[in-house]
Design a protein around this motif. Sequence first.
Motif, PDB file in Angstrom:
ATOM      1  N   GLY A  41       0.815  -1.205   0.000  1.00  0.00           N
ATOM      2  CA  GLY A  41       0.000   0.000   0.000  1.00  0.00           C
ATOM      3  C   GLY A  41       0.848   1.255   0.000  1.00  0.00           C
ATOM      4  N   ASN A  42       1.735   1.350  -0.978  1.00  0.00           N
ATOM      5  CA  ASN A  42       2.613   2.512  -1.097  1.00  0.00           C
ATOM      6  C   ASN A  42       1.980   3.446  -2.123  1.00  0.00           C
ATOM      7  N   PRO A  43       1.440   4.585  -1.683  1.00  0.00           N
ATOM      8  CA  PRO A  43       0.657   5.444  -2.582  1.00  0.00           C
ATOM      9  C   PRO A  43       1.408   5.796  -3.872  1.00  0.00           C
ATOM     10  N   SER A  44       0.715   5.659  -5.002  1.00  0.00           N
ATOM     11  CA  SER A  44       1.336   6.010  -6.283  1.00  0.00           C
ATOM     12  C   SER A  44       1.101   7.479  -6.621  1.00  0.00           C
ATOM     13  N   THR A  45      -0.009   8.031  -6.148  1.00  0.00           N
ATOM     14  CA  THR A  45      -0.263   9.458  -6.328  1.00  0.00           C
ATOM     15  C   THR A  45       0.813  10.224  -5.582  1.00  0.00           C
ATOM     16  N   SER A 244      -0.222   9.161   5.891  1.00  0.00           N
ATOM     17  CA  SER A 244       0.529   8.280   5.000  1.00  0.00           C
ATOM     18  C   SER A 244      -0.182   8.030   3.680  1.00  0.00           C
ATOM     19  N   LYS A 245      -1.463   7.732   3.773  1.00  0.00           N
ATOM     20  CA  LYS A 245      -2.185   7.318   2.575  1.00  0.00           C
ATOM     21  C   LYS A 245      -2.896   8.509   1.947  1.00  0.00           C
ATOM     22  N   SER A 248      -0.186  10.765   0.749  1.00  0.00           N
ATOM     23  CA  SER A 248       0.942  10.062   0.108  1.00  0.00           C
ATOM     24  C   SER A 248       2.287  10.383   0.747  1.00  0.00           C
ATOM     25  N   MET A 249       2.337  10.331   2.064  1.00  0.00           N
ATOM     26  CA  MET A 249       3.614  10.582   2.734  1.00  0.00           C
ATOM     27  C   MET A 249       3.873   9.538   3.815  1.00  0.00           C
ATOM     28  N   PRO A 250       3.862   8.253   3.430  1.00  0.00           N
ATOM     29  CA  PRO A 250       4.026   7.198   4.426  1.00  0.00           C
ATOM     30  C   PRO A 250       5.415   7.167   5.062  1.00  0.00           C
ATOM     31  N   GLY A 251       6.418   7.654   4.321  1.00  0.00           N
ATOM     32  CA  GLY A 251       7.776   7.627   4.870  1.00  0.00           C
ATOM     33  C   GLY A 251       7.977   8.607   6.011  1.00  0.00           C
TER      34      GLY A 251
END
Lengths: 398, 398
Positions: A41-45, A244-245, A248-251
């Motif tokens: 589930g690593n956001p592509s956007t 995160s989702k 889009s900044m899960p890191g």
Amino acid sequence: MISKKMREHVEGSSVIRAMFEEGKRLAEQHGAENVYDFSLGNPSTPPPAEINDIINAILKDEKPTTVHGYMSNAGYEDVRLAVADSLNRKFAANLGAKNIIMTTGAAGGLNVILKTLLDPGDEVVVFAPFFSEYRIYVDNYGGKLVVISPNTADFQPNLNELEEKLTSRTKALIVNSPNNPTGVVYSEETVKNLAGILRRAQKKFGTDVYLLTDEPYRELAYDGVFVPYIPKYYENAIVGYSYSKSLSMPGDRIGWLAIPSEASDSENIIDGATVANRILGFVNAPSLIQRTVAGMLGLKTDVSGYDRNREAIYGGLLEAGYECVRPQGAFYLFVKSPIGDDREFCRLAKKYNILVVPGTAFACPGYFRIAYCVDYSVIGAALPKFGDLMEGIGNISR
Amino acid sequence: MISKKMREHVEGSSVIRAMFEEGKRLAEQHGAENVYDFSLGNPSTPPPAEINDIINAILKDEKPTTVHGYMSNAGYEDVRLAVADSLNRKFAANLGAKNIIMTTGAAGGLNVILKTLLDPGDEVVVFAPFFSEYRIYVDNYGGKLVVISPNTADFQPNLNELEEKLTSRTKALIVNSPNNPTGVVYSEETVKNLAGILRRAQKKFGTDVYLLTDEPYRELAYDGVFVPYIPKYYENAIVGYSYSKSLSMPGDRIGWLAIPSEASDSENIIDGATVANRILGFVNAPSLIQRTVAGMLGLKTDVSGYDRNREAIYGGLLEAGYECVRPQGAFYLFVKSPIGDDREFCRLAKKYNILVVPGTAFACPGYFRIAYCVDYSVIGAALPKFGDLMEGIGNISR
């Protein structure tokens, strides 16, 4: 020698993460364009461009000793207030700065609240299928996981079984809507019924049962579906959130816990969570990114890309003969495995360079998860392979 | 209700943190310039201006999905390699990217390595006085803390007592040099003797004893003192590092663990620490700040400000009649309390608007800690107050 428990954890290390590593290896071998990696589930956007603008402005305008320095373990007062106000505006909540604990993502937040609440042997209920890390987070604090079996008809939680499994040791439930791995959104009816059951249990056992609602996917909802704000329906609800989702900044590891004053023992839970943040080694949510949160609250999540992916892959898979409950949130599809053994199915899929995660990893055998947070082109390229895979399985069965 | 253990933690909540909050209250009441807050190790030297330049360059040049996205739980490969290379250059170490686990500060790193190593009941040795969080970190994983009593002559560790207290259950020691709270740097002789004792114990019990060396203060050393790189003297040494103190960025929560290949069971410890980073809820060290580490490795820590503070306060206190071992590192002074009860002394000090931490918080009664990471002007203004305090105590005693 490492500890016995860690040896088990390492051996059974996250299937999802292992797939992520496998995906990197396959990409090197066959070229990234020929690998269809739906494992993580690593956001592509990409994150909204405004995020970097906000960070730049903070670096330019604020004192470095503030931006990079210690603050209270619960977070910066102004950031906590901004989060509380935004929730009050959105959901007519009644939160102050003190009700918000800034956390190192939702994973950090869940660990903090479980550390705060659990005595060894306390029971924590989850509904299968569920994000497999919950099992470990509960175990981290000596809790006992109680799993409610899946309702595969529509993947709303199985409330009848819940009612049977609540005991005097039930300390908390973890719910997650929009759901990982099913993409299902809990309906208002579900939430009302759930609240009713928990209230009856509290009365019956003379206990408090906390509903921990893990909401990193809140903003990822489609078809105009209504995502209930659970504390409106149940007093002892504590929300865990992450950017995160949605952004889009899960890191970056940034999120918060909202502990309403209406919850039983609220003051102690807030104090406990503040101390837990410190003693678990988080100390505080990362400062620079924490300061950006106030500016991020106004940003809109653009879900159109995920929505387009969802329509394409859901439609394409049905056409290829797969069965799946239509998901209305998150960026996951939970598909029935065409063969009984979902792990064997995932192994077969790998031969077509398709990476998906078996349902057993979510305590729901016979299914597999697709994380469709990928480039749209990947879906177009993968669908014929899913077709070939289904056909190949048909040939084996024949 | 929160858990029994958390109730105790909340009640006995960090004396140091409580002082920090008290300091904020006193500052509001009397004006910040009239409060002499030596309670918290919050660096007063601003972070080097280059840090923000490095962050700006990353935001400008790197892909947002990289900067804000997931990476392997152990950290970005290129960052891990850069850290390993810098240690190889500085200490002629023999580290590769795989030996470095990027962590959420040193507090995160210590929790990760303790989670990795400890079975319930395993013993972890610390030398008093020690940073009080170690007690809780060890307890987090069911470990048993074994405290070696202080050697108040020079605050080098009491190695005779160590030898007596090592058992077949000793899994690890935590050492911290330059030391919080004493400011003492472990000499090469100390480290050699310590290594000899541990090797003998390993042989005697047929076990591995890991030396966890917590080194956030490594760069804060004065008088040209030599700070031994402990893995050069002992194979089973694991270094925990943080940029919190050396580069004045404690809020950012960034550091690393170095697990040398020479350590017993090294591969499993590396895999275990990677998994522990994930399952404790850190997931990964914060991404944007983690990416800045590669650029930060070349930055020099300017210790001249702390050195000036050290000379001023050390000299001033001696003149006022206090007794203290001359510190050569970190930014702490550990001073003998002029009255036996160090907590009572700290209460008296507060009447002079002086905030210092009692030695009991570090398992060393009869002393108090001064964190001199403050503006130089605070020291000048505080010294007469320390004199008044000593005189006031003399009058009481008379």
